[in-house]
Design a protein around this motif. Structure first.
Motif, PDB file in Angstrom:
ATOM      1  N   TYR A   1      16.617 -11.607  15.133  1.00  0.00           N
ATOM      2  CA  TYR A   1      16.089 -11.969  16.451  1.00  0.00           C
ATOM      3  C   TYR A   1      16.404 -10.892  17.485  1.00  0.00           C
ATOM      4  O   TYR A   1      15.557 -10.542  18.306  1.00  0.00           O
ATOM      5  CB  TYR A   1      16.665 -13.306  16.919  1.00  0.00           C
ATOM      6  N   SER A   2      17.615 -10.362  17.449  1.00  0.00           N
ATOM      7  CA  SER A   2      18.010  -9.318  18.401  1.00  0.00           C
ATOM      8  C   SER A   2      17.157  -8.073  18.244  1.00  0.00           C
ATOM      9  O   SER A   2      16.723  -7.478  19.238  1.00  0.00           O
ATOM     10  CB  SER A   2      19.482  -8.949  18.215  1.00  0.00           C
TER      11      SER A   2
ATOM     12  N   ASP B   1      13.607  -8.812  19.498  1.00  0.00           N
ATOM     13  CA  ASP B   1      13.615  -8.891  20.961  1.00  0.00           C
ATOM     14  C   ASP B   1      13.725  -7.511  21.604  1.00  0.00           C
ATOM     15  O   ASP B   1      12.984  -7.184  22.527  1.00  0.00           O
ATOM     16  CB  ASP B   1      14.760  -9.765  21.457  1.00  0.00           C
ATOM     17  N   LYS B   2      14.657  -6.695  21.127  1.00  0.00           N
ATOM     18  CA  LYS B   2      14.872  -5.381  21.740  1.00  0.00           C
ATOM     19  C   LYS B   2      13.731  -4.414  21.444  1.00  0.00           C
ATOM     20  O   LYS B   2      13.322  -3.658  22.312  1.00  0.00           O
ATOM     21  CB  LYS B   2      16.190  -4.779  21.275  1.00  0.00           C
TER      22      LYS B   2
ATOM     23  N   GLY C   1      10.653  -5.200  20.591  1.00  0.00           N
ATOM     24  CA  GLY C   1       9.337  -5.778  20.846  1.00  0.00           C
ATOM     25  C   GLY C   1       8.488  -4.968  21.797  1.00  0.00           C
ATOM     26  O   GLY C   1       7.266  -4.913  21.650  1.00  0.00           O
ATOM     27  N   ASP C   2       9.111  -4.322  22.765  1.00  0.00           N
ATOM     28  CA  ASP C   2       8.362  -3.500  23.718  1.00  0.00           C
ATOM     29  C   ASP C   2       7.977  -2.152  23.128  1.00  0.00           C
ATOM     30  O   ASP C   2       7.123  -1.468  23.665  1.00  0.00           O
ATOM     31  CB  ASP C   2       9.187  -3.285  24.990  1.00  0.00           C
TER      32      ASP C   2
ATOM     33  N   THR D   1       9.212 -10.170  10.800  1.00  0.00           N
ATOM     34  CA  THR D   1       8.431 -11.336  11.220  1.00  0.00           C
ATOM     35  C   THR D   1       7.438 -11.823  10.182  1.00  0.00           C
ATOM     36  O   THR D   1       6.941 -12.941  10.298  1.00  0.00           O
ATOM     37  CB  THR D   1       7.705 -11.076  12.547  1.00  0.00           C
TER      38      THR D   1
END
Length: 61
Positions: A34-35, A38-39, A41-42, A56
């Protein structure tokens, strides 16, 4: 829910993650997964996108 993902990361992907501050191993904990997503993702290009896709699309995600 599964607590780990058996994601096969290449040496290049592992180095990339280390350079981003992630020290990972296989299996990959869900918290770490998840980390990472999240990090990174951009940064939806190149190797970041490859890593996000591996995580994913894993059947246990």
């Amino acid at each position: 829910m599964h607590e780990v993902l058996d994601v096969k990361l290449t040496n290049q992907e592992m180095l990339f993650l280390r350079n981003k501050g992630f020290y990972v191993s296989s299996p990959l904990s869900m918290d770490m997964a998840y980390s990472i997503v999240d990090k990174l993702g951009d940064e939806d290009y190149g190797i970041a996108a490859d890593i996000i896709t591996k995580i994913t699309t894993h059947p246990n995600w």
